[in-house]
Design a protein around this motif. Structure first.
Motif, mmCIF file in Angstrom:
data_model
loop_
_atom_site.group_PDB
_atom_site.id
_atom_site.type_symbol
_atom_site.label_atom_id
_atom_site.label_comp_id
_atom_site.label_asym_id
_atom_site.label_seq_id
_atom_site.Cartn_x
_atom_site.Cartn_y
_atom_site.Cartn_z
ATOM 1 N N TYR A 185 -6.290 2.656 -0.913
ATOM 2 C CA TYR A 185 -4.864 2.979 -0.884
ATOM 3 C C TYR A 185 -4.021 3.470 -1.812
ATOM 4 O O TYR A 185 -3.368 4.489 -1.798
ATOM 5 N N LEU A 186 -4.418 2.893 -3.033
ATOM 6 C CA LEU A 186 -3.896 3.613 -4.345
ATOM 7 C C LEU A 186 -4.458 4.779 -4.946
ATOM 8 O O LEU A 186 -3.780 5.479 -5.714
ATOM 9 N N GLN A 187 -5.836 5.133 -4.635
ATOM 10 C CA GLN A 187 -6.434 6.218 -5.568
ATOM 11 C C GLN A 187 -7.543 6.810 -4.474
ATOM 12 O O GLN A 187 -8.309 5.973 -3.905
ATOM 13 N N GLU A 254 -2.982 -1.405 3.411
ATOM 14 C CA GLU A 254 -1.879 -0.934 2.779
ATOM 15 C C GLU A 254 -0.702 -1.970 2.480
ATOM 16 O O GLU A 254 -0.215 -1.953 1.377
ATOM 17 N N GLU A 258 0.695 -2.934 -1.281
ATOM 18 C CA GLU A 258 1.930 -2.839 -1.622
ATOM 19 C C GLU A 258 2.592 -4.251 -2.377
ATOM 20 O O GLU A 258 3.266 -4.162 -3.258
ATOM 21 N N ARG A 299 -1.240 5.828 -6.062
ATOM 22 C CA ARG A 299 0.182 5.651 -5.357
ATOM 23 C C ARG A 299 1.049 4.849 -6.196
ATOM 24 O O ARG A 299 2.234 4.940 -6.260
ATOM 25 N N ARG A 300 0.316 3.635 -6.515
ATOM 26 C CA ARG A 300 1.094 2.691 -7.296
ATOM 27 C C ARG A 300 0.207 2.064 -8.271
ATOM 28 O O ARG A 300 -1.032 2.442 -8.356
#
Length: 383
Positions: A185-187, A254, A258, A299-300
């Motif tokens: 999700y992040l990369q 996801e 978050e 993403r984060r």
């Protein structure tokens, strides 16, 4: 693989490889708890299944979903992250070859490379992967693999995947990225030029501290065939139940990532203000040396934080023993928060080497509890 590249992440996580069961209409893929499959005559396989070490429908659903989430054509699931790591390295390396590894690599990966592959005749060089010039300088004529962690475990250093992919390509080497800390999700390293992505699915992908698994994802047909041969030949495959648990977990990846990121940002900010904390290692902090690269390719910034306490090892051990919500335990990525002392626990295998971690270092996996409660727990342990 399901043609889902145009769909959003959460949609792919819930649907890729997971069509309703054609026989019963079950919306959740069944657990195919079988070791073998009836054949329609000798060699008459039904959908290609003959023996569950070679292939299992639940595992295949997981592999298709993982490939979709990483943007790859092929996915292979394994019994652990180390089984996936071992398969990737044995497929890509031969005696006399050389690989470059992070100078702060995960202890288990280093143990495999130093204690198993090195006696087999594979050379390795630890390098600060955040320094692209240093990586380029470490390349030899026999370099076949650049093994990347980003963020690294446990020092949370950041490597520029796109830049390192160019170094690897120029050297005729393969770039393999351990994407465990970031999760799909992040990369997405394949989109940045990596050849292979490895996951310990035990961690964020599993997310509930109730399974052990690993995965390899690639878009290279030849590499996938090699991974598949070793997956079957060595037999390090997950059970159907573990594959099913991992699929269950992917559906909420996801929203979990978050929340992990939300909580970690709160915790990191609180730690930076504490007088007993000498430094906080978290790529989401603007002062982190890898912050700009992380912001570009992630993403984060995830749920992992490391920090160094004043007072050395004994002070770090004391803090680890005093938390109540952060459970003292190895591993990471679960819904519950964990705390550990890498030098004595997960990274004991690198003691006395170039990869030895600071004695006063603490690593935390920030879970999904109330952020206020997590901050209060750490502040109490530090007081």
């Amino acid at each position: 693989m399901t043609d889902s590249g145009h769909q959003g992440f959460a949609t792919r996580a819930i649907h890729a490889g997971q069509e309703p069961d054609p026989t019963t209409g079950a919306v959740i893929p069944p657990i195919y708890a079988t070791s073998t499959y009836a054949q329609d005559g000798v060699g008459g396989l039904r959908q290609g299944f003959e023996y569950s070490r070679t292939g299992n429908p639940t595992r295949r659903a997981l592999e298709e979903c993982l490939a979709a989430l990483e943007g790859g054509r092929h996915g292979r699931a394994f019994a652990s992250g180390m089984a996936a790591t071992d398969t990737a390295l044995r497929a890509l390396l031969r005696p006399g070859d050389h690989l470059i590894i992070p100078n702060d690599a995960y202890g288990g990966s280093f143990r495999l490379i130093d204690k198993v592959l090195r006696p087999w005749g594979v050379e390795h060089t630890p390098v600060a992967l955040s320094d692209v010039d240093a990586v380029r300088a470490a390349v030899r004529p026999n370099t076949k693999v650049i093994w990347v962690e980003t963020p690294t475990n446990p020092l949370l250093n950041i490597a520029d995947i796109a830049a390192l992919s160019q170094v690897a390509r120029s050297a005729g080497a393969r770039l393999v990225v351990d994407n465990t800390f970031a999760s799909p999700y992040l990369q997405n390293p394949l989109e940045l030029g990596a050849d292979v992505v490895m996951h310990s699915t035990t961690k964020y992908i599993g997310g509930h501290s109730d399974l052990v698994g690993g995965a390899l994802i690639t878009s290279d047909d030849e590499l996938d065939a090699q991974f598949g041969f070793l997956q079957n030949g060595s037999g390090g495959v997950p059970s159907a139940f573990d594959a099913w648990l991992t699929l269950r977990s992917l559906k909420t990846l996801e929203v979990r990532m978050e929340k992990h990121s939300d909580n970690a940002e709160r915790v990191a900010e609180a730690l930076t203000r504490h007088p007993r904390v000498a430094s906080v290692l978290y790529p989401g902090l603007p002062e982190h040396p890898g912050h700009e690269v992380a912001a570009k390719q992630m993403r984060r910034f995830g749920g992992m934080i490391s920090f160094v306490v004043e007072g050395g090892e004994e002070a770090a051990l004391e803090v680890c023993s005093r938390t109540r919500l952060f459970t003292l335990a190895e591993s990471l990525g679960g819904v519950e928060s964990l705390i550990e002392h890498p030098g004595r626990m997960t990274h004991a295998s690198v003691a006395g080497t170039l990869l030895e971690v600071p004695a006063a270092l603490i690593r935390i996996s920030v879970g999904l509890e109330s952020a206020d409660d997590l901050v209060a727990d750490l502040l109490s342990a530090l007081s």
